[in-house]
Design a protein around this motif. Structure first.
Motif, mmCIF file in Angstrom:
data_model
loop_
_atom_site.group_PDB
_atom_site.id
_atom_site.type_symbol
_atom_site.label_atom_id
_atom_site.label_comp_id
_atom_site.label_asym_id
_atom_site.label_seq_id
_atom_site.Cartn_x
_atom_site.Cartn_y
_atom_site.Cartn_z
ATOM 1 N N PRO A 1 37.765 22.956 36.827
ATOM 2 C CA PRO A 1 39.278 22.785 36.931
ATOM 3 C C PRO A 1 39.379 21.209 36.768
ATOM 4 O O PRO A 1 38.600 20.381 36.889
ATOM 5 C CB PRO A 1 39.648 22.727 38.517
ATOM 6 N N GLY A 2 40.836 20.935 35.953
ATOM 7 C CA GLY A 2 40.848 19.689 35.650
ATOM 8 C C GLY A 2 40.214 18.980 34.216
ATOM 9 O O GLY A 2 40.801 18.014 33.622
ATOM 10 N N ASN A 3 39.347 19.905 33.758
ATOM 11 C CA ASN A 3 38.702 19.699 32.321
ATOM 12 C C ASN A 3 39.733 20.000 31.422
ATOM 13 O O ASN A 3 39.965 21.184 31.176
ATOM 14 C CB ASN A 3 37.517 19.927 32.129
ATOM 15 N N VAL A 4 40.102 19.145 30.540
ATOM 16 C CA VAL A 4 41.044 19.586 29.321
ATOM 17 C C VAL A 4 40.980 18.293 28.493
ATOM 18 O O VAL A 4 40.782 17.110 28.917
ATOM 19 C CB VAL A 4 42.549 19.610 29.588
ATOM 20 N N ASP A 5 41.059 18.632 27.015
ATOM 21 C CA ASP A 5 40.993 17.571 26.281
ATOM 22 C C ASP A 5 42.466 17.232 25.288
ATOM 23 O O ASP A 5 43.058 18.150 24.741
ATOM 24 C CB ASP A 5 40.360 17.717 24.947
ATOM 25 N N LEU A 6 43.373 16.158 25.977
ATOM 26 C CA LEU A 6 44.684 16.049 25.510
ATOM 27 C C LEU A 6 44.518 15.004 24.338
ATOM 28 O O LEU A 6 45.726 14.894 23.479
ATOM 29 C CB LEU A 6 45.475 15.218 26.442
ATOM 30 N N SER A 7 43.404 14.581 23.754
ATOM 31 C CA SER A 7 43.104 13.800 22.712
ATOM 32 C C SER A 7 43.429 14.569 21.182
ATOM 33 O O SER A 7 42.946 13.947 20.154
ATOM 34 C CB SER A 7 42.073 12.826 22.640
ATOM 35 N N LEU A 8 43.104 15.971 21.373
ATOM 36 C CA LEU A 8 42.751 16.621 20.131
ATOM 37 C C LEU A 8 44.095 16.270 19.064
ATOM 38 O O LEU A 8 43.766 16.298 17.893
ATOM 39 C CB LEU A 8 42.743 18.251 20.382
ATOM 40 N N PRO A 9 45.052 16.283 19.097
ATOM 41 C CA PRO A 9 46.305 16.132 18.140
ATOM 42 C C PRO A 9 45.989 14.852 17.689
ATOM 43 O O PRO A 9 46.068 14.786 16.371
ATOM 44 C CB PRO A 9 47.596 16.164 19.085
ATOM 45 N N ALA A 10 45.782 13.771 18.141
ATOM 46 C CA ALA A 10 45.391 12.236 17.763
ATOM 47 C C ALA A 10 43.984 12.572 17.018
ATOM 48 O O ALA A 10 43.924 11.932 15.978
ATOM 49 C CB ALA A 10 45.317 11.262 18.670
ATOM 50 N N ASN A 11 43.209 13.351 17.525
ATOM 51 C CA ASN A 11 41.830 13.293 16.909
ATOM 52 C C ASN A 11 42.008 14.288 15.552
ATOM 53 O O ASN A 11 41.398 13.686 14.338
ATOM 54 C CB ASN A 11 41.089 14.380 17.665
ATOM 55 N N ILE A 12 42.792 15.087 15.390
ATOM 56 C CA ILE A 12 43.148 16.134 14.226
ATOM 57 C C ILE A 12 43.737 14.972 13.105
ATOM 58 O O ILE A 12 43.380 14.919 12.038
ATOM 59 C CB ILE A 12 43.975 17.179 14.557
ATOM 60 N N GLY A 13 44.628 14.193 13.669
ATOM 61 C CA GLY A 13 45.523 13.464 12.538
ATOM 62 C C GLY A 13 44.706 12.176 12.052
ATOM 63 O O GLY A 13 44.502 11.946 10.908
#
Length: 316
Positions: A64-76
């Motif tokens: 619970p609580g583990n998520v990566d919200l930096s993926l879109p910026a990482n992809i860019g």
């Protein structure tokens, strides 16, 4: 017969059922034309959601609580790094791909260090990191108009026995990570941590190291997604990964991975990704504008997650 019943009882089956239903609906709306082309296009577009979803799946499985919200910026950022390294030269394709993956791995490591050192929730750490990454991407990739090398463009469109090469690459990556998840010590450790982190630590699992490697893996897959998207769309863009924030989480949950951690399935990601792509194709065929497509997609995702979650609670 028993095998069929067991398969039908699996959480990931819902994603494939939904994909088939939406595909049939899209064909009916299109007047029964172009089914083969629609399926091929959907498979090609689903590749990018599957690859980024694989990374998100490992992170979510940690608990619970583990998520990566930096993926879109990482992809860019990865798309810009790859295009700048390749500089349009066929001989620089491999260095460009490795640089994009390396960029993602560094981002994954930074994400974990923020979480571990500052002891802040992953959702806040990765969201904060995404703003920093976007700033770097804007400075690094602003005005970048470098086309992919000709051979890399050809690879993005290539087919083997009628199957898009990108689909085959995604299938290979999916198969390898399925083996890692279910057969290797690393994957089993990730699921053990998601089921009970303290128990995993008491059992001798290096919880901190496994969590760190998981975020690095997620970052690497985001970097790979960025370079493949740059090849497919013929160039990099700061916002090239924006749509994969919601999509990467949606395919994980719709595909049968538990948001509570400790349970994951790679196969379900494909059904969930195809479901989302077919839904977009159907809405485009109906002439829905961008706002309406986002609204309907969001409502459908909420509905599917609610139904899937209810089914899992009932089974427990």
């Amino acid at each position: 017969m028993n095998a069929i019943r067991r398969a039908a009882a699996q959480p990931w089956m819902l994603s494939f059922v939904g994909a088939v239903l939406v595909f049939v609906a899209a064909i009916i709306i299109a007047g029964g034309h172009g089914a083969g082309g629609m399926a091929s296009a959907a498979a090609s577009l689903a590749v990018f959601t599957v690859i980024v979803g694989l990374g998100q799946m490992f992170v979510v499985t940690l608990g619970p609580g583990n998520v990566d919200l930096s993926l879109p910026a990482n992809i860019g950022l990865a798309s810009a790094v790859a295009m700048k390294i390749m500089a349009g030269h066929n001989g620089m394709i491999l260095p460009g791909i490795l640089a994009a993956i390396g960029s993602g791995m560094v981002i994954g490591l930074v994400n974990y260090l923020l979480i571990a050192a500052l002891r802040i929730p992953p959702i806040i750490a990765t969201l904060s990191a995404s703003f920093i990454i976007q700033t770097v991407d804007i400075s690094y990739g602003r005005g970048l108009q470098v086309k992919p090398p000709p051979a890399f463009e050809a690879m993005s469109d290539a087919r083997i026995l009628g199957v898009p090469l990108l689909v085959l690459i995604a299938l290979i990556v999916s198969a390898l990570l399925a083996v890692v998840l279910h057969k290797q010590v690393f994957g089993r450790s990730v699921m053990a941590i998601g089921q009970n982190q303290r128990a995993a630590w008491l059992a001798g699992i290096a919880v901190g190291r496994i969590r760190c490697l998981t975020y690095i893996l997620c970052g690497a897959l985001g970097g790979l997604d960025g370079v493949l998207l740059a090849g497919y769309f013929r160039g990099s863009s700061v916002d090239i990964g924006d749509e994969y924030l919601l999509a990467s989480i949606a395919v994980v949950v719709i595909g049968g991975t538990s948001v509570g951690g400790g349970q994951a399935t790679v196969l379900g990601l494909w059904g969930a990704a195809l479901f989302l792509v077919f839904l977009q194709i159907m809405l485009n065929t109906l002439g829905a504008d961008a706002g309406m497509r986002l609204l309907i997609t969001g409502l459908v995702i909420i509905g599917v997650i609610t139904v899937a979650g209810g089914g899992r609670r009932a089974r427990r």
